[in-house]
Design an enzyme around this catalytic site. Structure first.
Site, PDB file in Angstrom:
ATOM      1  N   LYS A   1       0.840  -1.211   0.000  1.00  0.00           N
ATOM      2  CA  LYS A   1       0.000   0.000   0.000  1.00  0.00           C
ATOM      3  C   LYS A   1       0.870   1.255   0.000  1.00  0.00           C
ATOM      4  O   LYS A   1       0.610   2.193  -0.755  1.00  0.00           O
ATOM      5  CB  LYS A   1      -0.935  -0.035   1.220  1.00  0.00           C
ATOM      6  CG  LYS A   1      -1.893   1.138   1.301  1.00  0.00           C
ATOM      7  CD  LYS A   1      -3.162   0.768   2.039  1.00  0.00           C
ATOM      8  CE  LYS A   1      -2.976   0.570   3.529  1.00  0.00           C
ATOM      9  NZ  LYS A   1      -2.716   1.827   4.274  1.00  0.00           N
ATOM     10  N   SER A   2       1.892   1.282   0.826  1.00  0.00           N
ATOM     11  CA  SER A   2       2.751   2.477   0.914  1.00  0.00           C
ATOM     12  C   SER A   2       3.417   2.758  -0.433  1.00  0.00           C
ATOM     13  O   SER A   2       3.467   3.910  -0.890  1.00  0.00           O
ATOM     14  CB  SER A   2       3.846   2.257   1.965  1.00  0.00           C
ATOM     15  OG  SER A   2       3.278   2.150   3.237  1.00  0.00           O
TER      16      SER A   2
ATOM     17  N   ASP B   1       1.727  -1.163  11.926  1.00  0.00           N
ATOM     18  CA  ASP B   1       0.392  -1.595  11.483  1.00  0.00           C
ATOM     19  C   ASP B   1       0.084  -3.038  11.880  1.00  0.00           C
ATOM     20  O   ASP B   1      -1.017  -3.527  11.603  1.00  0.00           O
ATOM     21  CB  ASP B   1       0.277  -1.455   9.960  1.00  0.00           C
ATOM     22  CG  ASP B   1       0.272   0.010   9.537  1.00  0.00           C
ATOM     23  OD1 ASP B   1      -0.130   0.862  10.353  1.00  0.00           O
ATOM     24  OD2 ASP B   1       0.672   0.297   8.398  1.00  0.00           O
TER      25      ASP B   1
ATOM     26  N   ARG C   1       2.840   5.920  -3.241  1.00  0.00           N
ATOM     27  CA  ARG C   1       4.002   6.714  -3.647  1.00  0.00           C
ATOM     28  C   ARG C   1       4.258   6.600  -5.147  1.00  0.00           C
ATOM     29  O   ARG C   1       4.709   7.570  -5.779  1.00  0.00           O
ATOM     30  CB  ARG C   1       5.233   6.285  -2.841  1.00  0.00           C
ATOM     31  CG  ARG C   1       5.173   6.775  -1.371  1.00  0.00           C
ATOM     32  CD  ARG C   1       6.153   6.016  -0.501  1.00  0.00           C
ATOM     33  NE  ARG C   1       6.249   6.536   0.865  1.00  0.00           N
ATOM     34  CZ  ARG C   1       5.376   6.315   1.846  1.00  0.00           C
ATOM     35  NH1 ARG C   1       4.276   5.608   1.612  1.00  0.00           N
ATOM     36  NH2 ARG C   1       5.573   6.805   3.056  1.00  0.00           N
TER      37      ARG C   1
ATOM     38  N   GLN D   1       4.708   9.074   7.370  1.00  0.00           N
ATOM     39  CA  GLN D   1       3.795   9.959   6.637  1.00  0.00           C
ATOM     40  C   GLN D   1       4.246  11.409   6.772  1.00  0.00           C
ATOM     41  O   GLN D   1       4.266  12.160   5.798  1.00  0.00           O
ATOM     42  CB  GLN D   1       2.368   9.794   7.148  1.00  0.00           C
ATOM     43  CG  GLN D   1       1.780   8.430   6.803  1.00  0.00           C
ATOM     44  CD  GLN D   1       0.388   8.233   7.365  1.00  0.00           C
ATOM     45  OE1 GLN D   1      -0.146   9.109   8.040  1.00  0.00           O
ATOM     46  NE2 GLN D   1      -0.200   7.081   7.078  1.00  0.00           N
TER      47      GLN D   1
ATOM     48  N   LYS E   1      -4.449   5.893  14.637  1.00  0.00           N
ATOM     49  CA  LYS E   1      -4.534   5.218  13.332  1.00  0.00           C
ATOM     50  C   LYS E   1      -5.986   5.274  12.840  1.00  0.00           C
ATOM     51  O   LYS E   1      -6.778   6.065  13.327  1.00  0.00           O
ATOM     52  CB  LYS E   1      -4.023   3.782  13.471  1.00  0.00           C
ATOM     53  CG  LYS E   1      -2.533   3.705  13.776  1.00  0.00           C
ATOM     54  CD  LYS E   1      -1.719   4.262  12.640  1.00  0.00           C
ATOM     55  CE  LYS E   1      -0.243   4.268  12.942  1.00  0.00           C
ATOM     56  NZ  LYS E   1       0.533   4.953  11.911  1.00  0.00           N
TER      57      LYS E   1
ATOM     58  N   ARG F   1      -8.806  12.110  12.502  1.00  0.00           N
ATOM     59  CA  ARG F   1      -7.363  11.938  12.721  1.00  0.00           C
ATOM     60  C   ARG F   1      -6.617  13.276  12.670  1.00  0.00           C
ATOM     61  O   ARG F   1      -7.002  14.178  11.944  1.00  0.00           O
ATOM     62  CB  ARG F   1      -6.815  10.936  11.694  1.00  0.00           C
ATOM     63  CG  ARG F   1      -7.446   9.571  11.875  1.00  0.00           C
ATOM     64  CD  ARG F   1      -6.959   8.571  10.863  1.00  0.00           C
ATOM     65  NE  ARG F   1      -5.559   8.256  11.046  1.00  0.00           N
ATOM     66  CZ  ARG F   1      -4.864   7.467  10.230  1.00  0.00           C
ATOM     67  NH1 ARG F   1      -5.460   6.936   9.171  1.00  0.00           N
ATOM     68  NH2 ARG F   1      -3.598   7.223  10.456  1.00  0.00           N
TER      69      ARG F   1
ATOM     70  N   ARG G   1      -7.699  -3.161   9.534  1.00  0.00           N
ATOM     71  CA  ARG G   1      -6.817  -4.114  10.218  1.00  0.00           C
ATOM     72  C   ARG G   1      -7.482  -4.698  11.476  1.00  0.00           C
ATOM     73  O   ARG G   1      -7.184  -5.818  11.875  1.00  0.00           O
ATOM     74  CB  ARG G   1      -5.464  -3.470  10.543  1.00  0.00           C
ATOM     75  CG  ARG G   1      -4.740  -3.031   9.279  1.00  0.00           C
ATOM     76  CD  ARG G   1      -3.251  -2.889   9.411  1.00  0.00           C
ATOM     77  NE  ARG G   1      -2.758  -2.055   8.317  1.00  0.00           N
ATOM     78  CZ  ARG G   1      -2.476  -2.487   7.087  1.00  0.00           C
ATOM     79  NH1 ARG G   1      -2.614  -3.762   6.773  1.00  0.00           N
ATOM     80  NH2 ARG G   1      -2.053  -1.655   6.151  1.00  0.00           N
TER      81      ARG G   1
ATOM     82  N   GLY H   1      -4.985   7.962   5.579  1.00  0.00           N
ATOM     83  CA  GLY H   1      -4.078   8.936   6.191  1.00  0.00           C
ATOM     84  C   GLY H   1      -2.849   9.152   5.322  1.00  0.00           C
ATOM     85  O   GLY H   1      -2.366  10.283   5.167  1.00  0.00           O
TER      86      GLY H   1
HETATM   87  C1  S3P Z   1       2.549   4.715   6.232  1.00  0.00           C
HETATM   88  C2  S3P Z   1       3.094   5.048   7.441  1.00  0.00           C
HETATM   89  C3  S3P Z   1       2.533   4.611   8.731  1.00  0.00           C
HETATM   90  C4  S3P Z   1       1.525   3.477   8.580  1.00  0.00           C
HETATM   91  C5  S3P Z   1       0.604   3.681   7.422  1.00  0.00           C
HETATM   92  C6  S3P Z   1       1.368   3.835   6.128  1.00  0.00           C
HETATM   93  C7  S3P Z   1       3.184   5.234   5.009  1.00  0.00           C
HETATM   94  O1  S3P Z   1       1.897   5.710   9.337  1.00  0.00           O
HETATM   95  O2  S3P Z   1       0.779   3.321   9.761  1.00  0.00           O
HETATM   96  O3  S3P Z   1      -0.288   2.588   7.292  1.00  0.00           O
HETATM   97  O4  S3P Z   1       2.885   4.724   3.905  1.00  0.00           O
HETATM   98  O5  S3P Z   1       3.998   6.168   5.120  1.00  0.00           O
HETATM   99  P1  S3P Z   1       2.744   6.768  10.222  1.00  0.00           P
HETATM  100  O6  S3P Z   1       3.798   7.242   9.360  1.00  0.00           O
HETATM  101  O7  S3P Z   1       1.817   7.878  10.591  1.00  0.00           O
HETATM  102  O8  S3P Z   1       3.187   5.979  11.414  1.00  0.00           O
END
Ligand code: S3P
Length: 448
Positions: A28-29, A327, A33, A176, A354, A129, A403, A101
């Site tokens: 997902k991350s 996570d 990106r 993030q 979260k 959030r 989750r 988020g």
């Molecule tokens: C993520 C960073 C994490 C994670 C989120 C994805 C990211 O959050 O919990 O699911 O893709 O950068 P935080 O950076 O706020 O901890």
């Protein structure tokens, strides 16, 4: 989608051994990106293995609203025709990031150093959030943010017409926030510096380098000092998104707790900023073989052979490991409930902000399933009941959190009595094929 639509109750019950191959979707991350960096490059970025979960689809839509051309060619195969660093156009409408988020925070960073104004919102979970953690550093570049009380969405960001570069030490361990600052720094002149005390996931740094940005990381007494040179021309890339270790966690943990299981989960990222759960499980006595280690899409990956592990013991999870498994605490709590002794998770207060307050959601759901739990602001302790020992027989509240929903559905596969979740629809955000994939392994998961 819940938060926007109908709740979808789901349930699971004690299942026979899980067997087979679990091919989990893209990370997902990295998916978010690849769309965002692709939108900031000049030319066409090709993506394969993109996660087609709702969070990522919302980011794709947002990139289009800012002027990039985003096209789907087939399953996981997408292209992005970017507008270049600083080339975003003003969106004609509010940007709805749904449950994500990551989506909203990274996109806010990207537009904060352009001359445009954009308004962001999201579902009922995202609107609760905190966004101040991102808008504080963005204001140092010269951007202005107008949101609800407590820095909540909906929120309008007025980009900085003449941005200045920033030196920012992260007050929370958050990839993030780090990424939002780096993305804003792309369109600021000079050098933007981000300092993180504890390393968080490093996908932005790796990918920015891949897209041709000038970025260096220095390890000093202060922590990681990341320096980015502003105003590069990003070159389009071919991105092969590796499978998501956070999604892999669900079939892996299910196999560990369901008696007789033996599954293979291929191509799981072993990036050191993401593999904390796997280290923890092995320390607890999990039978996981890391086969065929190799590199895929610029990430270290391995095929995981996972067998039922009846002898798992609770441990004290090192708090400094938290960012690399942030996570995964919900599903770890479920494994802890089926282990012997107590599992102590300290330094986890980030879980409270979260998609839901995950300490509270797990504590209440596990208690309802008959598990003894202790918590404070920054800690979760689960008292294990041994293999097959969790009574179950409850419906957990998921609070629009994918989750939490998947964790309790895994719990039901090994508990004595059925476990339900009040709403499984958020699973769409990160793991749209969860239900079919788990059923294919032999998991008894149903709707209703
Ligand atoms: C993520 C960073 C994490 C994670 C989120 C994805 C990211 O959050 O919990 O699911 O893709 O950068 P935080 O950076 O706020 O901890």
């Amino acid at each position: 989608m819940s938060g926007h639509g109908e709740a979808q109750p789901m349930k699971s019950r004690k299942s026979g051994p899980l067997k087979g191959v679990a091919e989990v979707p893209g990370d997902k991350s990295i998916s978010h990106r690849s769309l965002i960096f692709g939108a900031m490059a000049v030319g066409e970025t090709k993506i394969s293995g993109l996660l087609e979960g709702q969070d990522v689809l919302d980011t794709a839509k947002a990139m289009q609203a800012f002027g990039a051309r985003v096209t789907r060619h087939g399953e996981g195969a997408w292209t992005v025709n970017g507008v270049g660093v600083g080339g975003f156009q003003e969106p004609a409408d509010v940007i709805d990031c749904g449950n994500s988020g990551t989506g909203v925070r990274l996109i806010m960073g990207t537009m904060a150093t352009t001359t445009i104004t954009a308004t962001f919102t999201g579902d009922a979970s995202l609107r609760k959030r905190p966004m101040g953690r991102v808008t504080d550093p963005l204001s140092l570049f010269g951007a202005r943010a107008y949101g609800r009380q407590g820095g909540r969405l909906p929120m309008t960001i007025v980009g900085a017409a003449n941005p200045v570069p920033v030196r920012y030490a992260l007050p929370v361990a958050s990839a993030q926030v780090k990424s939002a600052v780096l993305l804003a720094g792309l369109n600021a002149p000079g050098e933007t510096v981000v300092i993180e005390k504890e390393p968080t996931r490093d996908h932005s740094e790796r990918m920015l380098l891949g897209f041709g940005a000038q970025l260096s990381v220095e390890r000093t007494g202060e922590g990681h000092v990341i320096t980015l040179k502003g105003r590069p021309e990003l070159r389009p890339q071919t991105v092969a998104v590796p499978r998501d270790p956070s999604s892999a966690a669900f079939p892996v943990c299910a196999a560990l707790v369901v008696e007789g299981s033996d599954i293979l989960v291929p191509g799981v990222s072993q990036n050191l900023t993401r593999n904390g759960l796997y280290l923890t499980l092995v320390e607890m006595g999990a039978d996981i073989e890391f086969q065929n280690p190799r590199e895929e899409g610029g990430e270290p990956v391995a095929d995981l052979r996972v067998r039922f592990s009846g002898g798992m013991k609770g441990i004290e999870v090192p708090p400094e490991r938290a960012p690399s498994m942030i996570d995964e605490y919900p599903i770890l709590s479920v494994v802890a409930a089926f282990s012997q002794g107590k599992t102590v998770m300290r330094g986890v207060k980030e879980l409270r902000v979260k998609e839901s307050d995950r300490i509270d959601a797990m504590a209440r759901g596990l208690e309802a399933c008959g598990v003894r739990v202790e918590e404070d602001d920054d800690t979760l302790i689960v008292h294990g009941m041994g293999p097959g020992g969790v009574p179950g027989g409850a419906v957990a509240k998921t609070h629009i959190d994918h989750r939490i929903a998947m964790s309790f559905l895994v719990c039901g596969l090994a508990a004595k009595a059925e476990v339900g979740v009040d709403d499984g629809s958020p699973i769409q955000t990160s793991f749209p094929v969860f239900e079919g994939l788990m059923r294919g392994l032999g998991a008894e998961i149903a709707r209703g």
